[in-house]
Write an enzyme that holds these catalytic residues in place. Structure first.
Site, PDB file in Angstrom:
ATOM      1  N   ASN A   1       0.934  -1.120   0.051  1.00  0.00           N
ATOM      2  CA  ASN A   1       0.066   0.093   0.048  1.00  0.00           C
ATOM      3  C   ASN A   1       0.973   1.236   0.089  1.00  0.00           C
ATOM      4  O   ASN A   1       1.490   1.507   1.068  1.00  0.00           O
ATOM      5  CB  ASN A   1      -0.963   0.035   1.403  1.00  0.00           C
ATOM      6  CG  ASN A   1      -1.792   1.400   1.463  1.00  0.00           C
ATOM      7  OD1 ASN A   1      -2.067   1.762   0.377  1.00  0.00           O
ATOM      8  ND2 ASN A   1      -2.398   1.406   2.392  1.00  0.00           N
TER       9      ASN A   1
ATOM     10  N   HIS B   1      -9.692   1.184   5.328  1.00  0.00           N
ATOM     11  CA  HIS B   1      -8.277   1.381   6.111  1.00  0.00           C
ATOM     12  C   HIS B   1      -8.359   2.147   7.099  1.00  0.00           C
ATOM     13  O   HIS B   1      -8.884   2.988   7.135  1.00  0.00           O
ATOM     14  CB  HIS B   1      -7.227   1.959   4.955  1.00  0.00           C
ATOM     15  CG  HIS B   1      -5.609   1.923   5.227  1.00  0.00           C
ATOM     16  ND1 HIS B   1      -5.253   2.719   6.271  1.00  0.00           N
ATOM     17  CD2 HIS B   1      -4.820   1.024   5.223  1.00  0.00           C
ATOM     18  CE1 HIS B   1      -3.959   2.519   6.256  1.00  0.00           C
ATOM     19  NE2 HIS B   1      -3.671   1.438   5.813  1.00  0.00           N
TER      20      HIS B   1
ATOM     21  N   GLU C   1      -6.568   4.529   8.244  1.00  0.00           N
ATOM     22  CA  GLU C   1      -6.289   6.003   7.839  1.00  0.00           C
ATOM     23  C   GLU C   1      -7.319   6.571   7.504  1.00  0.00           C
ATOM     24  O   GLU C   1      -7.876   7.739   7.480  1.00  0.00           O
ATOM     25  CB  GLU C   1      -5.043   6.074   7.244  1.00  0.00           C
ATOM     26  CG  GLU C   1      -3.707   5.878   7.858  1.00  0.00           C
ATOM     27  CD  GLU C   1      -2.693   5.481   6.966  1.00  0.00           C
ATOM     28  OE1 GLU C   1      -1.620   5.358   7.319  1.00  0.00           O
ATOM     29  OE2 GLU C   1      -2.630   5.654   5.613  1.00  0.00           O
TER      30      GLU C   1
ATOM     31  N   GLU D   1      -5.299  -5.198  10.678  1.00  0.00           N
ATOM     32  CA  GLU D   1      -4.292  -4.123  10.691  1.00  0.00           C
ATOM     33  C   GLU D   1      -4.327  -3.457  12.308  1.00  0.00           C
ATOM     34  O   GLU D   1      -5.354  -2.440  12.153  1.00  0.00           O
ATOM     35  CB  GLU D   1      -4.232  -3.074   9.802  1.00  0.00           C
ATOM     36  CG  GLU D   1      -5.801  -2.472   9.312  1.00  0.00           C
ATOM     37  CD  GLU D   1      -5.464  -1.342   8.507  1.00  0.00           C
ATOM     38  OE1 GLU D   1      -4.541  -0.932   7.874  1.00  0.00           O
ATOM     39  OE2 GLU D   1      -6.709  -0.479   8.557  1.00  0.00           O
TER      40      GLU D   1
ATOM     41  N   SER E   1       3.530  -2.419  10.177  1.00  0.00           N
ATOM     42  CA  SER E   1       4.971  -2.138  10.416  1.00  0.00           C
ATOM     43  C   SER E   1       5.570  -3.561  10.046  1.00  0.00           C
ATOM     44  O   SER E   1       6.632  -3.863  10.814  1.00  0.00           O
ATOM     45  CB  SER E   1       5.402  -1.835  11.826  1.00  0.00           C
ATOM     46  OG  SER E   1       4.859  -0.598  12.296  1.00  0.00           O
TER      47      SER E   1
END
Length: 243
Positions: free
Chosen positions: A9, A96, A98, A165, A204
């Site tokens: 991504n 996602h 974010e 995530e 990460s």
């Protein structure tokens, strides 16, 4: 049998020139990649058309980083499923963290996007995960269960990828321990009516920890952020060593 899906991504990185430079370096590094590994690049909208042409005939697939639920309309700044399929995109990231954190995405809109993606022939990569505050409060399982229930309503599970995530491990340098990621992904799998859905870990992910992550029995791949921007580093992730 579950397939392995490794997706990079790029977020808001790389111009068309930079994307082309990446592909020229990255693609030769896939010559010995096992055939059972699906490789996806989630690029900015402006890169997708150019990348599609340069990826024709290769094993790499393209994903958008989002998709709207309407076919057209007065939705400034959004992109429709047809606009994506027209340029060869086959996947779409939805939900996602974010997008949820900074742009007001809700489980309702995530669900609408996932269903619209499937209707147009795109495969959604659905992201779920908890914040640090939620994890510290012992709500990880509850939060993810609620997300899955809302996000997957009316979604065809045979055409889906899920990415776990943990928000607290995205771009922070903090990685969820591989065994803990495996545990949570096992929890996700236990709540699905189909056991064949690929479930990735994202947060990460780096070339230095991919082997340990992929050694976990419940983890089927990775959704890679910053480490996917470097062709050599991302190639190392795609070509992880099975243990």
């Amino acid at each position: 049998m579950r397939r392995v899906v490794i997706a990079g991504n790029w977020k808001m990185h790389k111009t068309q020139a930079e994307s082309l430079e990446f592909l020229q370096s990255f693609l030769p590094k896939l010559e010995n990649t096992p055939e059972d590994r699906e490789v996806i690049l989630c690029a900015p909208y402006t890169d997708l058309g150019m990348m599609s042409k340069n990826l024709h005939g290769t094993r790499v697939r393209l994903s958008s980083q989002n998709v709207h639920w309407e076919e057209s309309g007065a939705f400034t700044g959004e992109i429709s499923p047809a606009m994506l399929t027209e340029v060869g995109v086959t996947y779409a990231v939805v939900g996602h963290s974010e997008r949820r954190q900074y742009f007001g995405e809700t489980d309702e809109t995530v669900n609408l996007r996932a269903r619209a993606a499937q209707k147009a022939g795109l495969t959604p990569i659905l992201c779920v995960g908890e914040s640090k505050e939620q994890r510290d409060a012992g709500k990880t399982e509850t939060v993810i269960s609620e997300q899955l229930k809302a996000d997957l309503a009316g979604v065809d599970l045979s055409r889906l990828v899920i990415a776990y995530e943990p928000i607290w491990a995205i771009g922070t340098g903090d990685t969820c321990e591989a065994k803990e990621a495996n545990r949570v992904i096992g929890l996700i799998r236990s709540q699905l009516s189909s056991g064949d859905i690929p479930i990735q870990y994202g947060g990460s992910v780096k070339s230095s920890n991919i082997d340990e992550i992929m050694a976990q029995p419940e983890i089927d791949g990775a959704l890679v952020g910053g480490a996917s921007l470097d062709p050599e580093g991302f190639a190392r992730i795609v070509n992880y060593q099975s243990v």
